[in-house]
Design a protein around this motif. Structure first.
Motif, PDB file in Angstrom:
ATOM      1  N   ALA A  59      80.320  -7.489 -51.249  1.00  0.00           N
ATOM      2  CA  ALA A  59      81.094  -5.930 -51.744  1.00  0.00           C
ATOM      3  C   ALA A  59      80.743  -6.240 -52.253  1.00  0.00           C
ATOM      4  O   ALA A  59      80.848  -4.276 -52.979  1.00  0.00           O
ATOM      5  N   LEU A  60      80.885  -6.811 -53.878  1.00  0.00           N
ATOM      6  CA  LEU A  60      80.327  -6.513 -55.242  1.00  0.00           C
ATOM      7  C   LEU A  60      78.797  -5.263 -55.261  1.00  0.00           C
ATOM      8  O   LEU A  60      78.395  -4.981 -56.137  1.00  0.00           O
ATOM      9  N   ALA A  61      77.832  -5.454 -54.320  1.00  0.00           N
ATOM     10  CA  ALA A  61      76.389  -5.061 -54.191  1.00  0.00           C
ATOM     11  C   ALA A  61      76.754  -3.835 -53.945  1.00  0.00           C
ATOM     12  O   ALA A  61      75.639  -3.234 -54.059  1.00  0.00           O
ATOM     13  N   ARG A  62      77.863  -3.672 -52.746  1.00  0.00           N
ATOM     14  CA  ARG A  62      78.045  -1.763 -52.181  1.00  0.00           C
ATOM     15  C   ARG A  62      78.746  -1.475 -53.082  1.00  0.00           C
ATOM     16  O   ARG A  62      78.474   0.166 -53.355  1.00  0.00           O
ATOM     17  N   GLN A  63      79.576  -1.752 -54.257  1.00  0.00           N
ATOM     18  CA  GLN A  63      80.222  -1.283 -54.548  1.00  0.00           C
ATOM     19  C   GLN A  63      78.803  -0.925 -55.853  1.00  0.00           C
ATOM     20  O   GLN A  63      79.164   0.369 -56.304  1.00  0.00           O
ATOM     21  N   GLU A  64      78.400  -1.359 -56.152  1.00  0.00           N
ATOM     22  CA  GLU A  64      77.081  -1.664 -57.245  1.00  0.00           C
ATOM     23  C   GLU A  64      75.993   0.191 -57.072  1.00  0.00           C
ATOM     24  O   GLU A  64      75.970   1.198 -57.002  1.00  0.00           O
ATOM     25  N   LEU A  65      76.006  -0.058 -55.429  1.00  0.00           N
ATOM     26  CA  LEU A  65      74.983   0.731 -54.701  1.00  0.00           C
ATOM     27  C   LEU A  65      75.455   2.088 -54.271  1.00  0.00           C
ATOM     28  O   LEU A  65      75.137   3.104 -53.999  1.00  0.00           O
ATOM     29  N   GLU A  66      77.266   1.694 -53.927  1.00  0.00           N
ATOM     30  CA  GLU A  66      77.854   3.105 -54.281  1.00  0.00           C
ATOM     31  C   GLU A  66      77.400   3.719 -55.604  1.00  0.00           C
ATOM     32  O   GLU A  66      77.819   5.181 -54.844  1.00  0.00           O
ATOM     33  N   ALA A  67      77.235   3.642 -56.413  1.00  0.00           N
ATOM     34  CA  ALA A  67      77.286   4.041 -57.707  1.00  0.00           C
ATOM     35  C   ALA A  67      75.955   4.118 -57.963  1.00  0.00           C
ATOM     36  O   ALA A  67      75.898   4.698 -58.932  1.00  0.00           O
ATOM     37  N   PHE A  68      75.321   3.669 -56.568  1.00  0.00           N
ATOM     38  CA  PHE A  68      74.237   4.244 -57.485  1.00  0.00           C
ATOM     39  C   PHE A  68      73.647   5.720 -58.839  1.00  0.00           C
ATOM     40  O   PHE A  68      72.718   5.465 -59.770  1.00  0.00           O
ATOM     41  N   ASP A  69      74.532   6.501 -57.653  1.00  0.00           N
ATOM     42  CA  ASP A  69      74.175   7.827 -58.968  1.00  0.00           C
ATOM     43  C   ASP A  69      74.328   8.037 -60.398  1.00  0.00           C
ATOM     44  O   ASP A  69      74.024   8.574 -61.019  1.00  0.00           O
TER      45      ASP A  69
END
Length: 464
Positions: free
Chosen positions: A358-368
Motif C-alpha cells: 500500500a505504501l509503494a502504491r502511494q509512492e507510485l501514484e505520486a510518481f509525477d
C-alpha cells in the motif's frame, strides 16, 4: 440318364466290401423303407450336387449298409450322403433309384453300431473341424462305455486313433477343447465360425475370457466387483497387512507416499475368502503380486481353478481405510496445531506485505512529483528517480504518451523502464547488488513488478 443297377455291378463290389473271410450279401431294398440314423447328426450331409451328378451318370457303385429297424424298415449305418443323393434324383423324376443295393448288418449293440457308423464316415471324406469334434466326443463316449463293460482291451486313445486316423496330438487338442472350452466356444467351432487352432488356444484361457478371445484373438480379464474390492481391502487393512499398516504415518503423508519404504506386500500370506453367501457369490483369492501390488481374484466356487475376474490393488487403494483405523490422534492434534501456526504466520506475513504494498502504491501514484532527472521533450520521455534504502537510486523512465487518461490507483503509466544505481553511482543489479552480472544491470521493463521492488525497499528501510 442313369444306367441303374446290374447284378454284375453289385456282385462286382461284393468281394471288395466284404469283411475278410466273409462274403457280403447285397440285397435290393426300397429307398423309401430306409431311414437316416439319428446318430449321424455328428456329420453334415452338406451339398450333394456333385455326388448326385456322379450317381446319375455312373450309378450307385457301393451298396449302403443298414440295420433292421421297427416296422420292417431299415436304418442307415453307412451311406447317408449317397442315400440323400439317390432320394433327390427320385424326387427329380430320375428313374432307377427307387430301390437301392444294401448290405444288411445285424446290430451288435448301440455302442458298436455307433462305432460302425463313425468308422464308415471317419475317412470317407474330408471332415470339417466341427464334424471331427463331434465325432471325437461320440466315439470317446462309446469306447469309454465299452471299456467300463470290459469289452475293450488296450487304451481308448489308441483305438480312437486307429478308427479315425488322428494322431495323439490331434486327439489331445480335441480333449482339451471339450474339457476346457465354454459351450459358446464349442458351438462356434461346430458352426465353422472359428478354427480348431483358435478353439484350442481358448482352452488354455479362463472361461470368462474365451468368447472374447475366440472372436478377437484378444481377451481382457474383467475387474472384480465393487463388493469384492471392498471385502479385499477390509481384509488387507484389518488382517493381512495390519501389522505393517499400523506403523505408517497417516498425518503428514498422503495416499501416494505413506507406504514408501514401510510396506512390503510380499510378506502377505495368500488367503481365500468365501463370499458365496454374499451378493458376490464367489471365492476371493488374495495374494501378493510383487512388493507393492496385491492380486485379487474372484474364483468360481464350483471350480476353484477357474478365475471369474481379477484386479490389482496398490497401497493407495487402501490408504483411506487404513487411515481411519490407524491414524495417531495425538500426532494429528499436534499437526493441526502446527498447520494453524503456519497459517497464522502466513496471514500475518501477508498483512505486513500488504502494508508495504500500500505504501509503494502511494509512492507510485505520486510518481509525477518524484525528483526529475531529465525530460526529453522531443522524444516524449520523462525520467525520475527515487532514493533507495541502501543509499542508491532507482531511475524510472516513462513515455509521456503512455500515461492513463483517468485516475489510476498506483502507477500512472502503462509502461516504464528502470535501472538501479548503487550508492557510488555505478550500475547495480535490480536488488542493488553491485557485483551482479552486466546483463542484470541493464535497463529493464518492469511492468507491474515495479510496485514490488519499491515495497521491498520500504520494508528494508523500515526494518533498518
Amino acid at each position: 440318364m442313369s444306367k441303374g443297377f446290374s447284378i454284375n455291378d453289385i456282385l462286382g463290389n461284393t468281394k471288395a466290401n466284404a469283411p475278410a473271410g466273409q462274403k457280403m450279401q447285397v440285397v435290393m431294398l426300397p429307398a423309401a423303407d430306409i431311414e437316416p440314423n439319428p446318430e449321424n447328426s455328428i456329420y453334415e450331409i452338406g451339398d450333394v450336387s456333385m455326388l448326385k451328378a456322379d450317381i446319375a451318370e455312373r450309378g450307385l457303385r457301393s451298396p449302403l449298409e443298414v440295420l433292421p429297424a421297427k416296422g420292417g424298415r431299415y436304418m442307415l449305418i453307412a451311406g447317408h450322403r449317397r442315400w440323400t443323393a439317390c432320394r433327390a434324383l427320385t424326387a427329380e423324376g430320375v428313374a432307377g433309384f427307387e430301390v437301392l443295393p444294401c448290405v444288411i448288418r445285424q446290430s451288435q449293440g448301440e455302442d458298436d453300431d455307433l462305432i460302425a457308423l463313425i468308422t464308415s464316415n471317419a475317412t470317407a471324406r474330408e471332415l470339417t473341424d466341427g464334424e471331427r469334434l463331434r465325432q471325437y466326443r461320440a466315439l470317446k463316449q462309446a469306447l469309454e462305455r465299452k471299456k467300463a463293460a470290459g469289452a475293450l482291451d488296450g487304451r481308448i486313445r489308441d483305438e480312437m486313433s486307429r478308427i479315425t486316423g488322428d494322431g495323439a496330438g490331434t486327439l489331445g487338442r480335441f480333449n482339451a477343447i471339450l474339457n476346457n472350452c465354454t459351450a459358446e466356444v464349442v458351438e462356434m467351432l461346430e458352426k465353422g465360425e472359428i478354427t480348431m487352432t483358435r478353439a484350442y488356444e481358448c482352452s488354455k484361457l479362463y472361461k470368462v475370457q474365451q468368447a472374447e478371445y475366440a472372436k478377437n484373438k484378444y481377451a481382457s480379464m474383467p475387474p472384480i466387483t465393487d463388493m469384492a474390492r471392498r471385502a479385499a481391502i477390509k481384509y488387507l487393512v484389518e488382517c493381512g497387512l495390519a501389522d505393517q499398516l499400523k506403523k505408517l504415518d497417516y498425518v503428514r503423508k498422503s495416499e501416494w507416499n505413506y507406504a514408501d519404504h514401510g510396506l512390503d506386500v510380499r510378506k502377505l500370506e495368500p488367503v481365500t475368502l468365501d463370499l458365496t453367501e454374499s451378493e458376490t457369490d464367489a471365492l476371493l483369492r488374495i495374494e501378493p503380486a510383487d512388493s507393492r501390488v496385491v492380486r485379487v481374484q474372484m474364483r468360481d466356487p464350483a471350480d476353484t481353478d477357474e478365475v471369474l475376474a481379477e484386479s490389482l490393488l496398490y497401497p493407495r487403494d487402501f490408504f483411506d481405510a487404513a487411515k481411519r483405523l490407524y491414524i495417531n490422534k495425538d500426532d494429528l492434534a499436534a499437526y493441526k496445531a502446527e498447520v494453524k501456526g503456519r497459517r497464522d504466520q502466513e496471514r500475518a506475513r501477508q498483512e505486513e506485505a500488504g502494508k508495504w504494498q500500500a505504501l509503494a502504491r502511494q509512492e507510485l501514484e505520486a510518481f509525477d512529483s518524484w525528483p526529475l532527472v531529465t525530460r526529453l521533450k522531443d522524444l516524449g520521455l520523462t525520467i525520475r528517480e527515487r532514493k533507495m534504502a541502501d543509499g542508491g537510486r532507482l531511475i524510472i523512465a516513462v513515455d509521456d504518451l503512455a500515461r492513463f487518461s483517468g485516475h489510476v490507483d498506483s502507477f500512472q503509466y502503462r509502461e516504464c523502464f528502470a535501472v538501479r544505481l548503487g550508492p557510488n553511482g555505478e550500475r547495480a543489479g535490480r536488488d542493488g547488488d553491485v557485483n551482479a552480472l552486466d546483463w542484470y544491470k541493464r535497463w529493464y521493463s518492469t511492468g507491474a513488478g515495479i510496485e514490488n521492488y519499491i515495497a521491498e525497499d520500504i520494508e528494508r528501510s523500515e526494518k533498518k
